[in-house]
Write an enzyme that holds these catalytic residues in place. Structure first.
Site, PDB file in Angstrom:
ATOM      1  N   CYS A 284      42.709  60.525  56.639  1.00 26.00           N
ATOM      2  CA  CYS A 284      41.678  61.629  56.459  1.00 26.00           C
ATOM      3  C   CYS A 284      40.393  60.994  56.374  1.00 26.00           C
ATOM      4  O   CYS A 284      40.451  59.839  55.531  1.00 26.00           O
ATOM      5  CB  CYS A 284      41.971  62.534  55.400  1.00 26.00           C
ATOM      6  SG  CYS A 284      42.276  61.949  53.682  1.00 26.00           S
ATOM      7  N   GLN A 285      39.370  61.527  56.637  1.00 29.31           N
ATOM      8  CA  GLN A 285      37.985  60.855  56.470  1.00 29.31           C
ATOM      9  C   GLN A 285      37.121  61.989  56.014  1.00 29.31           C
ATOM     10  O   GLN A 285      35.845  61.554  55.584  1.00 29.31           O
ATOM     11  CB  GLN A 285      37.397  60.392  58.077  1.00 29.31           C
ATOM     12  CG  GLN A 285      37.919  59.156  58.436  1.00 29.31           C
ATOM     13  CD  GLN A 285      39.527  59.638  59.503  1.00 29.31           C
ATOM     14  OE1 GLN A 285      39.176  60.747  60.053  1.00 29.31           O
ATOM     15  NE2 GLN A 285      40.344  58.698  59.195  1.00 29.31           N
TER      16      GLN A 285
END
Length: 545
Positions: A284-285
């Site tokens: 996830c970013q």
């Protein structure tokens, strides 16, 4: 089957928090022992540590012979105490062990035969405590004193008690009990589930559905490092999903053909093989603050986390899940991202925190956020095993390496300019030690990450290993980046675990991994919880040795 001698009634001790049982014939006061919960083999082992006369016994040698993993086992102490003025030996089985073996029984009836003791558990709505029953030669022993006079006790069998239902039966050898009392090091109790009367027959038939096997379904499986940790904890991986074909080939090369190559965003979850434990580390970013209209799980950058949560929710057999990620997932949006995950999976009791792999014996300091969700009771995160002064070092990890070990010659060769820069960097130093005339424009601006051109220190654990080619993470004494095997050692992998694919892919495969010791520590606490759940539900046998 055996000649009946007598029976005794035991009741759950509210003050002691366990089950107490006394018998002058079977036990010796002051014998001491350790309870070892061997969750790998679903056993509880009782090892005598001291005879009644105070003579110590080498219980650890006995444990070694039994191949017990004391480091990862729950261990409790016990002593045969005394009861009443007549100093009758009293065995007190406490807490988790008592709850695991005896479940929710209100009473225990201990039927003593010439060669065997059978413990039966009953539940009843009547508070009256039944008295003991004797026959034959034992009648003389089954008398009670009142005001200095001896009188015969009433004959009573709890199985005939009104509104009483039998819940289980445990059988063990009298001789084996005598051994525990001081004449030997061990005894054996084997659970025999003996349900009767309607509803308990139905429970017996459904036990297979209650039992939770040590099976894992894995998502974002990569090359299989996290799964390797769970394997070493005693789990079977029955399903794995990975998008990258070369990473999946490494997985298949080492762990068999349970892996499916597909994108989780397109994968039909009805095709997965269900398992009671689901593990995964979705990338996830999207850590920027969420606004009032968009939640973190709705952020496109976090689509893989959302999809993983969906996989957990759609699995009909999932009892425990693990979500592994970067520590920022716990603090993003002042904890809102974390709260969204917990709320979406609210049918699980969830614990979370940041674990450092070096605390569990890995020669790499790598911090990861871990969520453990459970439907079988709260599962706490594993406690550290190593203190900082005990950490495994890079030098220890690299001992015995040579070119004939798989993947040891797999490393990127530096170009002349890169090698010149490497020469100026000592152990523990990074790009800042490079002369200005050799620094890149980005370095001269001062906005380069501290891991760039970082040379590892032999007497300390490694820094967090990213892609060594991109970061130029350096060998402690040689002017080159780390080899794939050196990285694998820093992740706790055995040399028999071989990476396949092109060099660039192998470097990224290892960088994406979870250290084996960290994953194993998480697997161990889950395994213990599952084992105790199975015991509470009478689907496992206790074998005390």
């Amino acid at each position: 089957m055996f000649n009946f001698v007598k029976n005794k009634i035991a009741k759950r001790s509210k003050t002691r928090g366990g089950i107490t049982f006394s018998d002058k014939e079977l036990f010796e006061v002051s014998a001491k022992f350790k309870y070892v919960v061997d969750s790998k083999n679903n056993k509880v082992i009782l090892l005598q540590t001291e005879k009644a006369n105070g003579e110590p016994l080498d219980w650890k040698s006995k444990a070694k012979k039994l191949k017990l993993d004391l480091e990862n086992s729950l261990i409790r102490s016990g002593t045969v105490s005394r009861k009443g003025k007549n100093q009758i030996p009293l065995v007190d089985i406490r807490n988790q062990i008592a709850n695991g073996v005896f479940g929710d029984a209100d009473y225990l009836q201990v039927n003593i035969y010439e060669d065997t003791v059978i413990v039966e558990g009953f539940e009843t709505q009547n508070d009256k405590l039944p008295e003991e029953k004797s026959s034959g030669k034992a009648k003389k022993q089954n008398r009670i004193r009142s005001n200095g006079r001896t009188k015969k006790a009433s004959v009573f069998d709890i199985s005939q008690f009104a509104k009483t239902k039998k819940k289980f039966e445990v059988s063990f050898s009298k001789e084996e009990l005598r051994q525990v009392a001081g004449q030997s090091h061990s005894f054996h109790i084997e659970s025999i589930l003996s349900y009767s009367e309607g509803v308990f027959e139905e429970i017996k038939e459904s036990l297979e559905n209650v039992h939770i096997p040590l099976q894992v379904a894995s998502f974002f499986s990569g090359a299989g490092l996290m799964d390797q940790g769970f394997r070493e904890a005693g789990f079977d991986i029955v399903f794995a999903l990975e998008k990258d074909e070369q990473a999946a080939e490494t997985y298949r090369h080492n762990n068999g053909d349970c892996i499916v190559v597909d994108d989780i965003q397109r994968f039909d979850f009805s095709l997965m093989k269900d398992a009671p434990v689901i593990v995964g580390g979705p990338p996830c970013q999207g850590f920027s603050a969420a606004n009032r209209k968009t939640n973190f799980l709705d952020n496109p950058n976090n689509a893989l986390v959302k999809r993983y949560v969906q996989a957990i929710k759609e699995s009909s057999k999932c009892k425990v899940f693990v979500l592994e990620n970067v520590p920022q997932i716990l603090t993003a949006g002042e904890g809102k991202f974390k709260d969204e995950i917990i709320q979406t999976l609210s049918d699980f009791d969830i614990t979370y925190g940041v674990l450092n792999s070096a605390d569990y014996g890995c020669p790499q300091e790598r911090s990861r956020a871990i969520f453990i969700g459970s439907k079988i009771g709260r599962i706490e995160l594993p406690k550290p095993i190593y203190q900082p002064h005990e950490y495994v070092t890079v030098g220890q990890a690299f001992m015995g390496l040579h070119e004939n070990i798989p993947n040891q010659t797999d490393y990127s060769k530096p170009n002349p300019d890169t090698e010149k820069r490497m020469r100026y960097i000592g152990q523990g130093e990074n790009w800042k030690s490079i002369p200005d005339n050799l620094k890149t424009p980005k370095m001269l601006k001062g906005n380069t990450h501290s891991s760039i051109y970082r040379r590892l220190e032999e007497d300390k654990p490694s820094i967090t290993i990213t892609n060594v080619r991109k970061s130029n993470i350096l060998h402690p004494t040689e002017n080159r980046v780390l080899s794939i095997r050196e990285c694998a050692r820093l992740f706790g992998l055995r040399d028999s675990f071989e990476f396949v694919g092109n060099l660039s892919s192998k470097q990224q495969q290892i960088a994406n991994g979870v250290p084996v010791q960290l994953a194993k520590a998480v697997g161990n606490v889950i395994k213990k919880a599952i084992s105790m759940f199975n015991v509470r539900n009478k689907t496992e046998s206790f074998v005390l040795v």
